[in-house]
Design a protein around this motif. Structure first.
Motif, PDB file in Angstrom:
ATOM      1  N   CYS A   1       0.881  -1.117   0.008  1.00 20.80           N
ATOM      2  CA  CYS A   1       0.053   0.016  -0.122  1.00 20.80           C
ATOM      3  C   CYS A   1       0.991   1.118   0.014  1.00 20.80           C
ATOM      4  O   CYS A   1       1.927   1.400   0.946  1.00 20.80           O
ATOM      5  CB  CYS A   1      -0.841  -0.031   1.234  1.00 20.80           C
ATOM      6  SG  CYS A   1      -1.792   1.523   1.164  1.00 20.80           S
TER       7      CYS A   1
ATOM      8  N   ASN B   1      -8.620  -8.846  -1.289  1.00 21.71           N
ATOM      9  CA  ASN B   1      -8.836  -7.687  -0.454  1.00 21.71           C
ATOM     10  C   ASN B   1      -9.551  -6.889  -1.789  1.00 21.71           C
ATOM     11  O   ASN B   1      -9.521  -5.652  -1.600  1.00 21.71           O
ATOM     12  CB  ASN B   1      -8.041  -6.947   0.064  1.00 21.71           C
ATOM     13  CG  ASN B   1      -7.501  -7.618   1.299  1.00 21.71           C
ATOM     14  OD1 ASN B   1      -8.265  -7.785   2.301  1.00 21.71           O
ATOM     15  ND2 ASN B   1      -6.441  -8.477   1.330  1.00 21.71           N
TER      16      ASN B   1
ATOM     17  N   SER C   1      -8.288  -5.430  -4.428  1.00 16.23           N
ATOM     18  CA  SER C   1      -7.505  -4.216  -4.754  1.00 16.23           C
ATOM     19  C   SER C   1      -7.503  -3.047  -3.971  1.00 16.23           C
ATOM     20  O   SER C   1      -7.073  -2.070  -4.420  1.00 16.23           O
ATOM     21  CB  SER C   1      -7.716  -3.966  -6.246  1.00 16.23           C
ATOM     22  OG  SER C   1      -7.367  -5.096  -7.142  1.00 16.23           O
ATOM     23  N   GLN C   2      -7.936  -3.387  -2.882  1.00  8.96           N
ATOM     24  CA  GLN C   2      -8.086  -2.175  -1.772  1.00  8.96           C
ATOM     25  C   GLN C   2      -7.334  -2.754  -0.579  1.00  8.96           C
ATOM     26  O   GLN C   2      -7.692  -3.565   0.227  1.00  8.96           O
ATOM     27  CB  GLN C   2      -9.496  -1.957  -1.636  1.00  8.96           C
ATOM     28  CG  GLN C   2      -9.509  -0.707  -0.901  1.00  8.96           C
ATOM     29  CD  GLN C   2     -11.220  -0.084  -0.763  1.00  8.96           C
ATOM     30  OE1 GLN C   2     -12.112  -0.806  -1.056  1.00  8.96           O
ATOM     31  NE2 GLN C   2     -11.235   1.297  -0.488  1.00  8.96           N
ATOM     32  N   CYS C   3      -6.535  -1.693   0.149  1.00  9.35           N
ATOM     33  CA  CYS C   3      -5.739  -2.131   1.231  1.00  9.35           C
ATOM     34  C   CYS C   3      -6.918  -2.239   2.224  1.00  9.35           C
ATOM     35  O   CYS C   3      -7.439  -1.459   2.803  1.00  9.35           O
ATOM     36  CB  CYS C   3      -4.979  -0.923   1.671  1.00  9.35           C
ATOM     37  SG  CYS C   3      -4.007  -1.244   3.141  1.00  9.35           S
TER      38      CYS C   3
ATOM     39  N   ASP D   1      -7.963   1.230   3.459  1.00 11.75           N
ATOM     40  CA  ASP D   1      -8.743   1.426   2.418  1.00 11.75           C
ATOM     41  C   ASP D   1      -8.414   2.180   1.092  1.00 11.75           C
ATOM     42  O   ASP D   1      -9.153   2.310   0.289  1.00 11.75           O
ATOM     43  CB  ASP D   1     -10.042   2.136   2.807  1.00 11.75           C
ATOM     44  CG  ASP D   1     -10.812   1.296   3.997  1.00 11.75           C
ATOM     45  OD1 ASP D   1     -10.772   0.049   3.731  1.00 11.75           O
ATOM     46  OD2 ASP D   1     -11.490   1.868   4.854  1.00 11.75           O
ATOM     47  N   SER D   2      -6.963   2.186   1.127  1.00 13.68           N
ATOM     48  CA  SER D   2      -6.602   3.099  -0.053  1.00 13.68           C
ATOM     49  C   SER D   2      -6.660   2.050  -1.347  1.00 13.68           C
ATOM     50  O   SER D   2      -6.293   0.769  -0.921  1.00 13.68           O
ATOM     51  CB  SER D   2      -5.058   3.437   0.291  1.00 13.68           C
ATOM     52  OG  SER D   2      -4.421   3.901  -0.878  1.00 13.68           O
ATOM     53  N   ASP D   3      -6.679   2.528  -2.533  1.00 16.03           N
ATOM     54  CA  ASP D   3      -6.519   1.587  -3.589  1.00 16.03           C
ATOM     55  C   ASP D   3      -5.194   1.940  -4.490  1.00 16.03           C
ATOM     56  O   ASP D   3      -5.242   1.531  -5.632  1.00 16.03           O
ATOM     57  CB  ASP D   3      -7.878   1.671  -4.484  1.00 16.03           C
ATOM     58  CG  ASP D   3      -8.081   3.171  -4.897  1.00 16.03           C
ATOM     59  OD1 ASP D   3      -7.367   3.948  -4.804  1.00 16.03           O
ATOM     60  OD2 ASP D   3      -9.053   3.221  -5.670  1.00 16.03           O
TER      61      ASP D   3
ATOM     62  N   TRP E   1      -1.519   1.191  -4.961  1.00 17.43           N
ATOM     63  CA  TRP E   1      -0.509   0.206  -4.280  1.00 17.43           C
ATOM     64  C   TRP E   1       0.551  -0.161  -5.595  1.00 17.43           C
ATOM     65  O   TRP E   1       0.358   0.118  -6.558  1.00 17.43           O
ATOM     66  CB  TRP E   1      -1.442  -1.144  -3.890  1.00 17.43           C
ATOM     67  CG  TRP E   1      -2.273  -1.660  -4.652  1.00 17.43           C
ATOM     68  CD1 TRP E   1      -3.863  -1.337  -4.514  1.00 17.43           C
ATOM     69  CD2 TRP E   1      -2.401  -2.428  -5.952  1.00 17.43           C
ATOM     70  NE1 TRP E   1      -4.438  -1.867  -5.559  1.00 17.43           N
ATOM     71  CE2 TRP E   1      -3.558  -2.470  -6.417  1.00 17.43           C
ATOM     72  CE3 TRP E   1      -1.118  -2.946  -6.602  1.00 17.43           C
ATOM     73  CZ2 TRP E   1      -3.690  -3.322  -7.636  1.00 17.43           C
ATOM     74  CZ3 TRP E   1      -1.609  -3.704  -7.508  1.00 17.43           C
ATOM     75  CH2 TRP E   1      -2.639  -3.928  -8.294  1.00 17.43           C
TER      76      TRP E   1
END
Length: 113
Positions: free
Chosen positions: A73, A85, A87-89, A93-95, A97
């Motif tokens: 991330c 997940n 593709s989301q941390c 919740d960040s996308d 990466w």
């Protein structure tokens, strides 16, 4: 199914390595395939008998290890599996990466008898 051509290439490489190392026989070939690889493990397994037919590898076993699709991330610097997940941390919740692993297709090990 492009897997057959790839498996034939793997067989040729393993034979080359076996001959250059003067191996009389090979018991097992271990491949590592990433979750995001274009290679489908089931197809690789299905193609293998045809690819080794009539070669010194005819009686070898094929083992496949699946490598996870891990990413780092960019926001919180945690490692996570992008498939599990979506593709989301899962930490922040960040996308955003960077891919660390998951596209590999590697001959990991050639085990002689």
């Amino acid at each position: 199914m492009h897997e057959l051509g790839v498996v034939i290439g793997v067989v040729k490489k393993v034979i080359q390595v076996a001959e250059s190392n003067q191996l009389q026989s090979v018991d097992t070939i271990v491949l590592q395939i990433g979750q995001l690889s274009s290679m489908i493990p089931t197809y690789i397994q299905t193609c293998y008998p045809a690819a080794v037919d009539g070669t010194m590898l005819e009686k070898t076993k094929l083992e496949i290890e699946i490598l996870p699709a891990n990413a780092l991330c960019k926001a919180c610097h945690q490692v996570f599996n992008i498939i599990e997940n979506r593709s989301q941390c899962p930490h922040c919740d960040s996308d955003e990466w960077g891919l660390l692993s998951g596209k590999e297709f590697i001959i990991k090990e050639i085990i002689a008898q």
